[in-house]
Motif scaffolding. Structure first.
Motif, PDB file in Angstrom:
ATOM      1  N   VAL A  60      29.472  52.900  57.331  1.00  0.00           N
ATOM      2  CA  VAL A  60      28.798  51.705  57.864  1.00  0.00           C
ATOM      3  C   VAL A  60      29.912  50.717  58.214  1.00  0.00           C
ATOM      4  O   VAL A  60      31.075  50.946  57.874  1.00  0.00           O
ATOM      5  CB  VAL A  60      27.843  51.064  56.830  1.00  0.00           C
ATOM      6  N   LEU A  61      29.566  49.631  58.888  1.00  0.00           N
ATOM      7  CA  LEU A  61      30.579  48.604  59.142  1.00  0.00           C
ATOM      8  C   LEU A  61      30.360  47.441  58.180  1.00  0.00           C
ATOM      9  O   LEU A  61      29.225  46.991  57.988  1.00  0.00           O
ATOM     10  CB  LEU A  61      30.507  48.107  60.583  1.00  0.00           C
ATOM     11  N   VAL A  62      31.437  46.982  57.563  1.00  0.00           N
ATOM     12  CA  VAL A  62      31.390  45.787  56.729  1.00  0.00           C
ATOM     13  C   VAL A  62      32.301  44.768  57.401  1.00  0.00           C
ATOM     14  O   VAL A  62      33.501  45.030  57.561  1.00  0.00           O
ATOM     15  CB  VAL A  62      31.871  46.088  55.292  1.00  0.00           C
ATOM     16  N   ASP A  63      31.736  43.656  57.821  1.00  0.00           N
ATOM     17  CA  ASP A  63      32.471  42.677  58.626  1.00  0.00           C
ATOM     18  C   ASP A  63      33.206  43.378  59.774  1.00  0.00           C
ATOM     19  O   ASP A  63      34.377  43.092  60.054  1.00  0.00           O
ATOM     20  CB  ASP A  63      33.463  41.876  57.759  1.00  0.00           C
ATOM     21  N   GLN A  76      28.939  43.788  45.421  1.00  0.00           N
ATOM     22  CA  GLN A  76      30.247  43.320  45.903  1.00  0.00           C
ATOM     23  C   GLN A  76      30.202  42.916  47.380  1.00  0.00           C
ATOM     24  O   GLN A  76      31.216  42.513  47.927  1.00  0.00           O
ATOM     25  CB  GLN A  76      31.305  44.429  45.714  1.00  0.00           C
ATOM     26  N   LEU A  77      29.052  43.080  48.020  1.00  0.00           N
ATOM     27  CA  LEU A  77      28.993  42.872  49.474  1.00  0.00           C
ATOM     28  C   LEU A  77      28.147  41.678  49.879  1.00  0.00           C
ATOM     29  O   LEU A  77      27.870  41.499  51.065  1.00  0.00           O
ATOM     30  CB  LEU A  77      28.420  44.120  50.145  1.00  0.00           C
ATOM     31  N   GLN A  78      27.719  40.872  48.905  1.00  0.00           N
ATOM     32  CA  GLN A  78      26.862  39.744  49.269  1.00  0.00           C
ATOM     33  C   GLN A  78      27.681  38.765  50.103  1.00  0.00           C
ATOM     34  O   GLN A  78      28.840  38.506  49.812  1.00  0.00           O
ATOM     35  CB  GLN A  78      26.297  39.111  48.009  1.00  0.00           C
ATOM     36  N   GLY A  79      27.082  38.281  51.166  1.00  0.00           N
ATOM     37  CA  GLY A  79      27.790  37.355  52.053  1.00  0.00           C
ATOM     38  C   GLY A  79      28.595  38.068  53.135  1.00  0.00           C
ATOM     39  O   GLY A  79      29.153  37.427  54.010  1.00  0.00           O
ATOM     40  N   ARG A  80      28.700  39.393  53.068  1.00  0.00           N
ATOM     41  CA  ARG A  80      29.411  40.144  54.110  1.00  0.00           C
ATOM     42  C   ARG A  80      28.378  40.653  55.116  1.00  0.00           C
ATOM     43  O   ARG A  80      27.205  40.811  54.790  1.00  0.00           O
ATOM     44  CB  ARG A  80      30.151  41.357  53.494  1.00  0.00           C
ATOM     45  N   SER A  81      28.847  40.930  56.317  1.00  0.00           N
ATOM     46  CA  SER A  81      27.903  41.396  57.317  1.00  0.00           C
ATOM     47  C   SER A  81      27.968  42.921  57.421  1.00  0.00           C
ATOM     48  O   SER A  81      29.030  43.505  57.638  1.00  0.00           O
ATOM     49  CB  SER A  81      28.245  40.688  58.632  1.00  0.00           C
ATOM     50  N   ILE A  82      26.822  43.579  57.224  1.00  0.00           N
ATOM     51  CA  ILE A  82      26.768  45.048  57.186  1.00  0.00           C
ATOM     52  C   ILE A  82      26.052  45.556  58.441  1.00  0.00           C
ATOM     53  O   ILE A  82      25.011  45.034  58.814  1.00  0.00           O
ATOM     54  CB  ILE A  82      26.002  45.514  55.923  1.00  0.00           C
ATOM     55  N   THR A  83      26.644  46.546  59.089  1.00  0.00           N
ATOM     56  CA  THR A  83      25.981  47.166  60.246  1.00  0.00           C
ATOM     57  C   THR A  83      25.775  48.641  59.957  1.00  0.00           C
ATOM     58  O   THR A  83      26.720  49.350  59.618  1.00  0.00           O
ATOM     59  CB  THR A  83      26.851  47.034  61.518  1.00  0.00           C
ATOM     60  N   THR A  84      24.530  49.098  60.086  1.00  0.00           N
ATOM     61  CA  THR A  84      24.254  50.534  59.992  1.00  0.00           C
ATOM     62  C   THR A  84      23.955  51.032  61.408  1.00  0.00           C
ATOM     63  O   THR A  84      23.839  50.240  62.340  1.00  0.00           O
ATOM     64  CB  THR A  84      23.032  50.822  59.085  1.00  0.00           C
ATOM     65  N   ILE A  85      23.749  52.322  61.547  1.00  0.00           N
ATOM     66  CA  ILE A  85      23.522  52.895  62.877  1.00  0.00           C
ATOM     67  C   ILE A  85      22.286  52.271  63.541  1.00  0.00           C
ATOM     68  O   ILE A  85      22.230  52.142  64.771  1.00  0.00           O
ATOM     69  CB  ILE A  85      23.417  54.444  62.793  1.00  0.00           C
ATOM     70  N   GLU A  86      21.325  51.847  62.723  1.00  0.00           N
ATOM     71  CA  GLU A  86      20.115  51.229  63.290  1.00  0.00           C
ATOM     72  C   GLU A  86      20.438  49.932  64.018  1.00  0.00           C
ATOM     73  O   GLU A  86      19.646  49.465  64.832  1.00  0.00           O
ATOM     74  CB  GLU A  86      19.078  50.959  62.194  1.00  0.00           C
TER      75      GLU A  86
END
Ligand SMILES: Cc1cc2nc3c(=O)[nH]c(=O)nc-3n(C[C@H](O)[C@H](O)[C@H](O)COP(=O)(O)OP(=O)(O)OC[C@H]3O[C@@H](n4cnc5c(N)ncnc54)[C@H](O)[C@@H]3O)c2cc1C
Ligand code: SF4
Ligand code: FES
Ligand code: FES
Lengths: 164, 330
Positions: A60-63, A76-86
C-alpha cells in the motif's frame, strides 16, 4: 505459543485516513494493516501472500511511499495518509497505469497486480520519466509468478510516456 | 493467515520513558521501530512477548557536519540511502543502507532497528510449526544446536548490513537507559553469541548513530546474497580507509554474516596500513581478511562457497575504494 489464547485482546479506536477518507474503527491492536483493510474495511483489493514481507503483494502507499501492509501496525499509522488499490482510479476513470496494464496484458492471474500498480504509481509520482533500470529497482520488492515481468515493465514505461 | 500474537501496545513519549517501561516489564516486552524484523519473527512465534513498546517518538533526521554525520535512530533506511551528503562522506554506509532488504521494507525499516536486528539461522527463521516438526534448537524452545550439535552455544549469524559499515566508520551509538544516557562504540554493541548478541542492556534504546565523515575517508560496502532484490546478506565486506597520497594510513575491514557479530578482519587491516593500495596488496589483504571467517551450514547456499566468496567481496570492496581514490567512484 503458550497461554496466548488466554490473553485479553486490547481493542483500540483507530482513526485512519484511507483513500482520502477518514475512517474510525474499533479493532484489536495486534491486527496488521493488511488484516484491518481486508477484514474490517472490506477493501479486499489488497492481497495477502507470504505475510512475512517477502513478496510485495500486500503493498500500500503510506504518505505516497510503498510499504508492506502485512508488516504495518495501524496504531503506528494514525495521521498518515494510506492509499490502497481501491484509491487508484478516480471515480470510474482508471489511472493511466491501470489502463496500460490492461492494454498490454501486464496481468495474468492478477494477484501481484494491486501491489505492483501502487509501487509503480509511487515511482511515477516521484520520477515521471524513469529508466528501465529505475523501474526494475522500484519493483524489486514485488514478486510476480506469472508474467516474467517484461510486460509489467513495458506497461509502466507506456504509462510514463503517455503522461509525459 | 499468519497472524501476530495478541499484545498490548505502549506509547512512551521519549526514550527515557521507553527504557523505564522496558526495565519494568523485562523479557515480556520488546521495543518496536519499523517492525520489519520484529513482525515476521512474532508471526513465526520466535519471541514470546505480551507487550510492545513503540519507538514512534524517535527523531528521524540525518545531520551532516564537517567531520561527522549523525543519523537519528528513527531515520528510515531509505532516508539514509538517499541522503546526498551521506552518499559523499559516508558512501559505504549509504550503500549498505540501500542494500538492505527491498525498497518497500527500506521505507519502513529504521537504522536503529538495523543495528539491533536479530541474528539469523536456517533452523530458527522458520514458522513455529516447521520448528516443532524439525525439533527446536537452543535459540528458541530447544536444548541443542541443530547446526553444530556438539556445541554448547548458538552460531546464528549477525545479518545487519549497516552494522559492519558503522563499525568501519568508527561509529558511536547513543543509548538511553532508565537511569541516563551513554555513548558506546558500535563495535562494543555486540557479543560473539547467537542468542545474547547485543552487549547493551535490553532496556536501553538506541537513539542515534554518529559516523566519522572526514573528507579523507573513503568507504564501500559489497554484499553477497542469492537475489539482489531482497535477501539478507550471506557475506559482506565493509571497508573504510584513509589514504595519504596513495598510502593507506588508517584502515577498517569488517565482515557481515560470517559470525554471530560483525567480524573485524584485524590481520588484513594491519597488513594494509602503510602500504600503497595496489592490486597485489588488495589481493593479499582480501586473503587475510577471509581467514577468520568460518561460515557454518546455517544460511543460504553452501557454506564452503560462502567461505570462498568472503575473499571475493573484500577484494571487490577494496577495489571500489581504490577507484574512488582515482576519482571514479563515491
Ligand atoms: C524479506 C526481508 C528481507 C530483509 N533483508 C534484510 C537485509 O538484507 N539486511 C538487513 O540488515 N536486514 C534485513 N531485513 C530485516 C529488517 O528489515 C532490517 O534489519 C530493518 O532495518 C529493521 O529495522 P526496523 O526498524 O524495522 O526494526 P524492528 O523490526 O522494529 O526491530 C528490530 C529489533 O531491534 C529492536 N529495536 C528497534 N529499534 C531499536 C532502538 N532504536 N533501540 C533499541 N532496540 C531497537 C527491536 O526490539 C527488535 O528486536 C529484512 C527483513 C525482511 C522481512
Ligand atoms: S545456530 Fe544452532 S542454536 Fe543457533 S539458531 Fe541455528 S540451530 Fe539454533
Ligand atoms: S504479503 Fe506482505 S510482503 Fe508478502
Ligand atoms: S500476474 Fe500472477 S503473480 Fe503476477
Amino acid at each position: 505459543m503458550r497461554g496466548e489464547i488466554a490473553r485479553d485482546v486490547e481493542r483500540i479506536v483507530l482513526v485512519l485516513d484511507v483513500n482520502a477518507e477518514r475512517r474510525e474503527l474499533l479493532v484489536p491492536v495486534h491486527k496488521t494493516l493488511l488484516e484491518v483493510v481486508r477484514e474490517d474495511m472490506q477493501l479486499t483489493g489488497t492481497k495477502h501472500g507470504c505475510e512475512l514481507g517477502e513478496c510485495g503483494t500486500c503493498t500500500v502507499l503510506v504518505d505516497g511511499k510503498p510499504q508492506l501492509s502485512c508488516l504495518l501496525l495501524p496504531i503506528q499509522l494514525q495521521g498518515r495518509s494510506i492509499t490502497t488499490i481501491e484509491g487508484m482510479a478516480t471515480g470510474s476513470e482508471l489511472h493511466p497505469l491501470q489502463t496500460a496494464f490492461g492494454e498490454l496484458g501486464a496481468a495474468q492471474c492478477g494477484y501481484c497486480t494491486p501491489g505492483i500498480l501502487l509501487a509503480a504509481k509511487a515511482l511515477l509520482d516521484d520520477n515521471p520519466k524513469p529508466s528501465r533500470d529505475e523501474i526494475r529497482e522500484a519493483l524489486a520488492g514485488n514478486l510476480c509468478r506469472c508474467t516474467g515481468y517484461v510486460k509489467i515493465l513495458d506497461a509502466i514505461q507506456l504509462a510514463a510516456e503517455r503522461s509525459a | 493467515m499468519l497472524r501476530l500474537p495478541r499484545f498490548r501496545y505502549l506509547r512512551p513519549k521519549d526514550a527515557r520513558e521507553a527504557a523505564r517501561m522496558a526495565a519494568d516489564l523485562g523479557p515480556r516486552a520488546m521495543f518496536v521501530a519499523g517492525g520489519t524484523d520484529l513482525f515476521p519473527k512474532l508471526k513465526r512465534r520466535q519471541f514470546e512477548i505480551d507487550t510492545l513498546i513503540g519507538l514512534d517518538f524517535l527523531p528521524r533526521s540525518v545531520r551532516n557536519g564537517t567531520d561527522e554525520c549523525v543519523i537519528d535512530a528513527g531515520a528510515t533506511l531509505a532516508a539514509a540511502a538517499h541522503d546526498q551528503h551521506l552518499n559523499i562522506r559516508c558512501a559505504g554506509y549509504a550503500q549498505a543502507a540501500g542494500l538492505v532488504s527491498s525498497p518497500p521494507l527500506r521505507n519502513a525499516g529504521t537504522i536503529g532497528g538495523n543495528l539491533c536486528v536479530d541474528t539469523r539461522c536456517n533452523y530458527y527463521d522458520m514458522t513455529y510449526e516447521w520448528r516443532k516438526a524439525a525439533g527446536f534448537c537452543i535459540k528458541k524452545d530447544g536444548d541443542i544446536c541443530l547446526v553444530a550439535p556438539s556445541s554448547p552455544r548458538c552460531w546464528a549469524l549477525s545479518s545487519s548490513d549497516t552494522a559492519p559499515m558503522a563499525i568501519a566508520l568508527d561509529g558511536m551509538v547513543s543509548l538511553s537507559g532508565p537511569d541516563g544516557e551513554r555513548e558506546l562504540p558500535v563495535a562494543a554493541l555486540y557479543r560473539d553469541d547467537g542468542i545474547q548478541y547485543m552487549a547493551k542492556q535490553p532496556s536501553e534504546v538506541v537513539t542515534a548513530l554518529r559516523l566519522r565523515a572526514t573528507p579523507q575517508t573513503r568507504s564501500a560496502y559489497v554484499k553477497l546474497r542469492r537475489r539482489g532484490s531482497i535477501d539478507f546478506p550471506i557475506a559482506g565486506a565493509a571497508i573504510a580507509l584513509v589514504l595519504h597520497g596513495d598510502v593507506v594510513s588508517d584502515c577498517h575491514i569488517v565482515l557481515s554474516a560470517v559470525a554471530s557479530h560483525p567480524l573485524e578482519a584485524r590481520a588484513a587491516e594491519e597488513f594494509l596500513k602503510g602500504r600503497p593500495l595496489e592490486p597485489e596488496a588488495i589481493r593479499q589483504a582480501a586473503e587475510l581478511a577471509a581467514k577468520p571467517a568460518k561460515p557454518l551450514d546455517n544460511a543460504d547456499l553452501s557454506h564452503f562457497w560462502r567461505k570462498r566468496m568472503v575473499r571475493v567481496v573484500v577484494e571487490q570492496a577494496l577495489r571500489q575504494v581504490s577507484d574512488q581514490q582515482a576519482g571514479l567512484g563515491g
